[in-house]
Design a protein around this motif. Structure first.
Motif, PDB file in Angstrom:
ATOM      1  N   THR A   1      -2.130  -3.001  13.187  1.00 24.08           N
ATOM      2  CA  THR A   1      -0.728  -3.054  12.791  1.00 24.08           C
ATOM      3  C   THR A   1      -0.046  -1.724  13.102  1.00 24.08           C
ATOM      4  OG1 THR A   1      -1.094  -2.215  10.558  1.00 24.08           O
ATOM      5  CG2 THR A   1      -1.344  -4.609  10.897  1.00 24.08           C
ATOM      6  N   LEU A   2       1.276  -1.766  13.123  1.00 21.40           N
ATOM      7  CA  LEU A   2       2.044  -0.550  13.365  1.00 21.40           C
ATOM      8  C   LEU A   2       1.755   0.481  12.283  1.00 21.40           C
ATOM      9  CD1 LEU A   2       4.275   1.033  14.840  1.00 21.40           C
ATOM     10  CD2 LEU A   2       5.933  -0.146  13.381  1.00 21.40           C
ATOM     11  N   LYS A   3       1.649   0.045  11.030  1.00 24.81           N
ATOM     12  CA  LYS A   3       1.412   0.996   9.935  1.00 24.81           C
ATOM     13  C   LYS A   3       0.051   1.669  10.090  1.00 24.81           C
ATOM     14  CE  LYS A   3       3.355   0.766   6.058  1.00 24.81           C
ATOM     15  NZ  LYS A   3       3.913   0.416   4.723  1.00 24.81           N
ATOM     16  N   GLN A   4      -0.953   0.920  10.563  1.00 28.70           N
ATOM     17  CA  GLN A   4      -2.272   1.517  10.768  1.00 28.70           C
ATOM     18  C   GLN A   4      -2.227   2.598  11.844  1.00 28.70           C
ATOM     19  OE1 GLN A   4      -4.413  -2.108  11.577  1.00 28.70           O
ATOM     20  NE2 GLN A   4      -5.278  -2.203   9.500  1.00 28.70           N
ATOM     21  N   VAL A   5      -1.518   2.319  12.940  1.00 25.13           N
ATOM     22  CA  VAL A   5      -1.394   3.302  14.016  1.00 25.13           C
ATOM     23  C   VAL A   5      -0.638   4.532  13.516  1.00 25.13           C
ATOM     24  CG1 VAL A   5      -0.426   3.743  16.308  1.00 25.13           C
ATOM     25  CG2 VAL A   5      -1.512   1.550  15.820  1.00 25.13           C
ATOM     26  N   GLN A   6       0.446   4.310  12.765  1.00 28.44           N
ATOM     27  CA  GLN A   6       1.219   5.441  12.227  1.00 28.44           C
ATOM     28  C   GLN A   6       0.370   6.277  11.264  1.00 28.44           C
ATOM     29  OE1 GLN A   6       4.457   3.019  10.669  1.00 28.44           O
ATOM     30  NE2 GLN A   6       5.875   3.849  12.218  1.00 28.44           N
ATOM     31  N   ALA A   7      -0.435   5.599  10.431  1.00 26.31           N
ATOM     32  CA  ALA A   7      -1.288   6.311   9.478  1.00 26.31           C
ATOM     33  C   ALA A   7      -2.345   7.133  10.218  1.00 26.31           C
ATOM     34  CB  ALA A   7      -1.960   5.312   8.538  1.00 26.31           C
TER      35      ALA A   7
ATOM     36  N   ALA B   1      -0.071  11.627   3.775  1.00 23.72           N
ATOM     37  CA  ALA B   1       0.523  10.675   2.828  1.00 23.72           C
ATOM     38  C   ALA B   1       1.958  11.062   2.504  1.00 23.72           C
ATOM     39  CB  ALA B   1      -0.324  10.622   1.552  1.00 23.72           C
ATOM     40  N   GLN B   2       2.183  12.367   2.334  1.00 20.42           N
ATOM     41  CA  GLN B   2       3.544  12.837   2.041  1.00 20.42           C
ATOM     42  C   GLN B   2       4.477  12.560   3.222  1.00 20.42           C
ATOM     43  OE1 GLN B   2       3.705  17.006   1.037  1.00 20.42           O
ATOM     44  NE2 GLN B   2       5.831  16.903   0.346  1.00 20.42           N
ATOM     45  N   ALA B   3       3.985  12.756   4.443  1.00 21.40           N
ATOM     46  CA  ALA B   3       4.812  12.518   5.631  1.00 21.40           C
ATOM     47  C   ALA B   3       5.181  11.042   5.776  1.00 21.40           C
ATOM     48  CB  ALA B   3       4.079  12.996   6.878  1.00 21.40           C
ATOM     49  N   MET B   4       4.292  10.177   5.284  1.00 15.96           N
ATOM     50  CA  MET B   4       4.538   8.733   5.401  1.00 15.96           C
ATOM     51  C   MET B   4       5.178   8.147   4.152  1.00 15.96           C
ATOM     52  SD  MET B   4       1.342   7.120   7.511  1.00 15.96           S
ATOM     53  CE  MET B   4       2.242   5.553   7.587  1.00 15.96           C
ATOM     54  N   PHE B   5       5.458   9.016   3.149  1.00 18.31           N
ATOM     55  CA  PHE B   5       6.055   8.562   1.886  1.00 18.31           C
ATOM     56  C   PHE B   5       5.159   7.534   1.193  1.00 18.31           C
ATOM     57  CE2 PHE B   5       9.531   9.764   4.729  1.00 18.31           C
ATOM     58  CZ  PHE B   5      10.144  10.757   3.978  1.00 18.31           C
ATOM     59  N   LEU B   6       3.846   7.840   1.221  1.00 20.22           N
ATOM     60  CA  LEU B   6       2.850   7.001   0.555  1.00 20.22           C
ATOM     61  C   LEU B   6       2.051   7.848  -0.418  1.00 20.22           C
ATOM     62  CD1 LEU B   6       1.370   5.037   3.618  1.00 20.22           C
ATOM     63  CD2 LEU B   6       2.908   4.109   1.876  1.00 20.22           C
ATOM     64  N   SER B   7       1.396   7.170  -1.344  1.00 20.23           N
ATOM     65  CA  SER B   7       0.443   7.892  -2.185  1.00 20.23           C
ATOM     66  C   SER B   7      -0.831   8.119  -1.369  1.00 20.23           C
ATOM     67  CB  SER B   7       0.120   7.085  -3.446  1.00 20.23           C
ATOM     68  OG  SER B   7      -0.583   5.897  -3.102  1.00 20.23           O
ATOM     69  N   GLN B   8      -1.602   9.139  -1.753  1.00 16.38           N
ATOM     70  CA  GLN B   8      -2.824   9.412  -1.000  1.00 16.38           C
ATOM     71  C   GLN B   8      -3.810   8.255  -1.072  1.00 16.38           C
ATOM     72  OE1 GLN B   8      -4.386  13.374  -1.497  1.00 16.38           O
ATOM     73  NE2 GLN B   8      -6.432  12.804  -0.793  1.00 16.38           N
ATOM     74  N   PRO B   9      -4.007   7.614  -2.245  1.00 16.34           N
ATOM     75  CA  PRO B   9      -4.924   6.460  -2.290  1.00 16.34           C
ATOM     76  C   PRO B   9      -4.457   5.314  -1.375  1.00 16.34           C
ATOM     77  CG  PRO B   9      -4.533   7.282  -4.495  1.00 16.34           C
ATOM     78  CD  PRO B   9      -3.567   8.016  -3.610  1.00 16.34           C
ATOM     79  N   ALA B  10      -3.132   5.082  -1.306  1.00 16.23           N
ATOM     80  CA  ALA B  10      -2.628   4.008  -0.449  1.00 16.23           C
ATOM     81  C   ALA B  10      -2.914   4.296   1.016  1.00 16.23           C
ATOM     82  CB  ALA B  10      -1.134   3.830  -0.663  1.00 16.23           C
ATOM     83  N   LEU B  11      -2.744   5.570   1.417  1.00 13.50           N
ATOM     84  CA  LEU B  11      -3.028   5.945   2.808  1.00 13.50           C
ATOM     85  C   LEU B  11      -4.519   5.809   3.095  1.00 13.50           C
ATOM     86  CD1 LEU B  11      -2.124   7.110   5.528  1.00 13.50           C
ATOM     87  CD2 LEU B  11      -2.424   9.395   4.555  1.00 13.50           C
ATOM     88  N   SER B  12      -5.344   6.217   2.171  1.00 12.55           N
ATOM     89  CA  SER B  12      -6.787   6.108   2.362  1.00 12.55           C
ATOM     90  C   SER B  12      -7.208   4.652   2.553  1.00 12.55           C
ATOM     91  CB  SER B  12      -7.527   6.718   1.157  1.00 12.55           C
ATOM     92  OG  SER B  12      -7.253   8.108   1.057  1.00 12.55           O
ATOM     93  N   LEU B  13      -6.595   3.747   1.795  1.00 12.05           N
ATOM     94  CA  LEU B  13      -6.927   2.325   1.929  1.00 12.05           C
ATOM     95  C   LEU B  13      -6.518   1.783   3.299  1.00 12.05           C
ATOM     96  CD1 LEU B  13      -5.954   0.938  -1.602  1.00 12.05           C
ATOM     97  CD2 LEU B  13      -8.257   1.112  -0.619  1.00 12.05           C
TER      98      LEU B  13
END
Length: 299
Positions: free
Chosen positions: A2-8, A22-34
């Motif tokens: 997915t696009l979000k996976q590539v961006q992450a 995570a901060q650059a993507m406006f996500l929590s760190q656990p959400a980015l890790s998942l």
């Protein structure tokens, strides 16, 4: 993928740690890790080597990095292209029109369209009426301008105006009034367009209904040729009234014809309107809006 996976993936690769990514993507760190964990599971291997101090790319992650950048750049260029098309700032529209319409009313319509949408490209096919229908049915053309077909076969027809056919006569042709009957007209040599012209077919069909027989002395492909033949006293002709100015400019006179009067609806032929591109819908709406008592529309 997915696009979000590539961006992450790119965010973690650029920052070297999950917190900053995570901060650059406006996500929590656990959400980015998942997101990264799910991506790696789908791929069947690790993209990052994690330590307490830094996150580094694996060999596979290094190999994927330039491809990921290309994918994201391609995604951005694709979405920008779509935005421009939706805003009518980019794109192309193909229009098929009968030659007589293409040579008379279409330029005025296209001029109005280009004033409103200067960035759009326009492809014009001036083909006989039957070919207009074929091109729209085949899907190679979105909009056609033609006589109303006898069968639509899933297409839609929106009338623009009704055109009444008129006689084209040499300047010195003597008539008893300001109109002429078919029987009087056919005492002269008759000039018309060759098959499969829609004008020729309409004349033949209407005269057959009235039991009027006629012989063609000359037939040709272009209305301009018909005008020259009439101007040089080869005979008389019948054309749609929309072409009267073209014939008047040659010094010929055009008169209404009676017994029978031949009229044909001219309009837009297309697939159902909700299936048209944004550009084709804009052309469709402009054509309907431009129609009026002063048709063809004036510049």
């Amino acid at each position: 993928m997915t696009l979000k996976q590539v961006q992450a993936f790119l965010a973690v690769a650029a920052s070297g740690n999950f917190a900053d990514a995570a901060q650059a993507m406006f996500l929590s760190q656990p959400a980015l890790s998942l997101i990264i964990k799910a991506f790696e599971e789908e791929l069947g291997g690790k993209l990052f080597l994690r330590s307490t101090r830094r996150v580094e790319l694996t060999a596979e992650g290094e190999a994927f990095l330039p491809r990921a950048r290309e994918l994201l750049a391609h995604w951005h260029s694709t979405t920008e292209d779509l935005r421009l098309r939706m805003a009518l700032k980019k794109g192309k529209i193909a229009v098929a029109a009968m030659p007589y319409f293409a040579a008379t009313a279409l330029p005025s319509l296209l001029k109005r369209f280009k004033r409103s949408y200067p960035d759009l490209q326009i492809e014009i096919h001036d083909v006989v009426a039957e070919k207009v229908v074929e091109l729209v049915q085949a899907g190679s053309i979105e909009l056609g301008i033609t006589f109303e077909p006898t069968a639509l076969n899933g297409l839609e027809f929106a009338p623009l105006y009704r055109d009444r056919f008129v006689a084209v006569l040499p300047a010195d042709y003597q008539t008893s009034g300001n109109r002429i009957s078919w029987r009087e007209l056919l005492t002269s040599d008759f000039i018309t367009l060759q098959h499969p012209s829609g004008i020729r077919s309409s004349i033949e069909a209407e005269l057959a209904k009235e039991g009027i027989e006629f012989t063609v002395a000359y037939d040709c492909h272009q209305l301009a040729t018909i005008g020259q033949l009439v101007a040089n006293d080869f005979g008389v002709a019948v054309i749609p009234s929309l072409c009267s100015k073209q014939m008047n400019d040659l010094g010929l006179k055009c008169l209404p014809i009676t017994e029978p009067v031949i009229e044909k609806s001219v309009g837009l032929l297309s697939r159902p309107k909700n299936l048209l591109s944004v550009a084709a819908q804009a052309m469709y709406e402009l054509a309907l809006k431009s129609y009026g008592s002063d048709w063809p529309p004036q510049d």
